[in-house]
Design an enzyme around this catalytic site. Structure first.
Site, mmCIF file in Angstrom:
data_model
loop_
_atom_site.group_PDB
_atom_site.id
_atom_site.type_symbol
_atom_site.label_atom_id
_atom_site.label_comp_id
_atom_site.label_asym_id
_atom_site.label_seq_id
_atom_site.Cartn_x
_atom_site.Cartn_y
_atom_site.Cartn_z
ATOM 1 N N GLY A 1 0.588 4.751 -4.703
ATOM 2 C CA GLY A 1 1.710 5.686 -4.660
ATOM 3 C C GLY A 1 3.062 5.037 -4.418
ATOM 4 C CB THR B 1 4.080 7.205 -12.565
ATOM 5 O OG1 THR B 1 3.615 6.659 -11.322
ATOM 6 C CG2 THR B 1 5.049 8.318 -12.238
ATOM 7 N NE ARG C 1 -2.287 1.507 -12.982
ATOM 8 C CZ ARG C 1 -1.708 0.354 -12.633
ATOM 9 N NH1 ARG C 1 -1.011 0.281 -11.517
ATOM 10 N NH2 ARG C 1 -1.800 -0.702 -13.398
ATOM 11 C CG ASP D 1 3.144 5.651 -8.111
ATOM 12 O OD1 ASP D 1 1.925 5.505 -7.902
ATOM 13 O OD2 ASP D 1 3.897 4.693 -8.397
HETATM 14 O O1 F6P Z 1 3.215 2.709 -10.065
HETATM 15 C C1 F6P Z 1 1.853 2.823 -10.264
HETATM 16 C C2 F6P Z 1 1.101 1.882 -9.365
HETATM 17 O O2 F6P Z 1 -0.276 2.083 -9.556
HETATM 18 C C3 F6P Z 1 1.460 1.984 -7.881
HETATM 19 O O3 F6P Z 1 0.871 3.112 -7.270
HETATM 20 C C4 F6P Z 1 0.990 0.652 -7.376
HETATM 21 O O4 F6P Z 1 1.672 0.240 -6.215
HETATM 22 C C5 F6P Z 1 1.324 -0.261 -8.517
HETATM 23 O O5 F6P Z 1 1.397 0.545 -9.676
HETATM 24 C C6 F6P Z 1 0.320 -1.350 -8.724
HETATM 25 O O6 F6P Z 1 0.753 -2.167 -9.744
HETATM 26 P P1 F6P Z 1 -0.099 -3.358 -10.359
HETATM 27 O O7 F6P Z 1 -0.858 -2.775 -11.521
HETATM 28 O O8 F6P Z 1 0.921 -4.334 -10.791
HETATM 29 O O9 F6P Z 1 -1.032 -3.858 -9.314
#
Ligand code: F6P
Length: 364
Positions: A185, A140, A291, A142
């Protein structure tokens, strides 16, 4: 134990380094144990719908540097509380875990490597309790997983956030503006804090320390009076004001996922500052850029080590565990010990002390 066929899936939000893990698991299992590997597609969804593909040393060639996951992932497919959109727009919730266990057995797998964050590993543990030999691999951006020094994906995310801050620095200084960078995060402030220190932010706001807007403005005006009318603010998406709530977005994914989508605090903060000082304020939301893309060297090495050790643990018959970094070693931690735990930045963190010692405002 003699491994004949192992399965691997990636669950939750993606991050850089997932393919490094998939490659390491495949290569270690194939080269070291002559074992076949099944890649389950789209996280636990693939286990429910029985969708998979064969992974080999050849098919995982050249993926080490690739962002994302070649297996696909989703943060909406919890088999124990499977949420589906009914034709009338309502959300139907059902338990599909028995179906997943049945499919696991019919795929002829000796064990299942579950690569994921807190939510995914919790599901992995539930499957372990239902009799599936599971080994967790922590990922992750985070960095909020307990019992491991770092999760892979995190270092890449802070490199990206730091680079963004460097760029905002030059434009912010040129225009003498207040520049806000909102980073991800969830409820943990690791990305904001570490990338903020690395990128020379003047103010860092994290979920663990609710901010006081007057303290934030004091820092900005003090800089202005000191001859630096530009200020760089790093804010975590989960940051909130003293007595306030985390800002979330209503979205279809939130309804299916069952957890709120965070975001918006950066623009809220910009409005608060604009109404108090006569300076130009701009906000950038870094979002999923943190990401995506190629993993940094640290995440490639960590992902590779975790993948290789996970296969070794399986060969030794150690299940219901997560491979974890306890620097300098990779160790095994019972999945049970993780249940429901999120690692936040501790109140007495040396990182916070360090930030404040060099004059960074934490908004308090
Ligand atoms: O848990 C990883 C993360 O990137 C968090 O930091 C963020 O709040 C969330 O996932 C975002 O998720 P999605 O891809 O559903 O927008």
């Amino acid at each position: 134990m003699a491994l004949k066929r192992v399965g691997i899936l990636t669950g939750g939000g993606d991050c850089s380094g997932l393919n490094a893990v998939i490659r390491a698991v495949t290569r270690t299992a194939a080269i070291g144990y002559g074992c076949a590997i099944t890649g389950i597609l789209d996280g636990f969804e693939g286990l429910i719908t029985k969708r998979s593909e064969e992974l080999t040393v050849r098919s995982t060639r050249d993926i080490l540097t690739l962002g994302g996951t070649i297996l696909g992932t989703t943060n909406k497919g919890n088999p124990f509380q499977y949420r589906e959109l009914a034709p009338d727009g309502s959300i139907k919730v059902s338990d599909q875990s028995d179906r997943a266990v049945e499919n696991f057995r019919s795929m002829g797998l000796d064990c299942l490597f579950v690569v994921g964050g807190e939510g995914t590993l919790e599901i992995g543990y539930k499957f372990f309790e239902k009799g599936i030999p599971v080994i967790g691999i922590p990922k992750t951006i985070d960095n909020d997983l307990d019992k491991t020094d770092y999760t892979f994906g995190y270092q890449t995310a802070i490199e990206v956030a730091c680079d963004a801050l460097d760029r905002l620095h030059s434009t912010g200084r040129s225009h003498q503006r207040v520049m806000i960078l909102e980073v991800m995060g969830r409820t943990a402030g690791w990305i904001s804090l570490e990338a903020g220190i690395a990128g020379g932010a003047h103010i860092i706001l994290i979920p663990e320390i609710p901010y006081n807007i007057e303290r934030v403005v004091e820092k900005i005006t003090a800089r202005e009076k000191g001859g630096s009318p530009f200020t760089i603010i790093m804010v975590a998406e989960g940051a909130k004001e003293e007595g306030g709530d985390v800002i979330t977005q209503a979205s279809a994914s939130t309804r299916l996922q069952g957890v709120p989508q965070l975001g918006g605090v950066g623009f809220h903060l910009a409005d608060q500052i604009k109404s108090r000082v006569d300076l130009e304020v701009r906000c950038t939301v870094l979002g999923h850029i943190q990401r995506g893309g190629s993993p940094c060297a640290f995440d490639r090495v960590l992902g590779t080590r975790l993948g290789a050790e996970a296969v070794r643990a399986a060969a030794e018959g150690n299940f219901g565990v997560m491979v974890a970094l306890k620097t300098p070693f990779i160790t095994l931690v019972p999945l049970k010990e993780l249940a429901g735990k999120v690692r936040s930045v501790p109140a007495d963190s040396q990182l916070i002390q360090c930030a404040e010692a060099i004059g960074i405002s934490m908004g308090r």
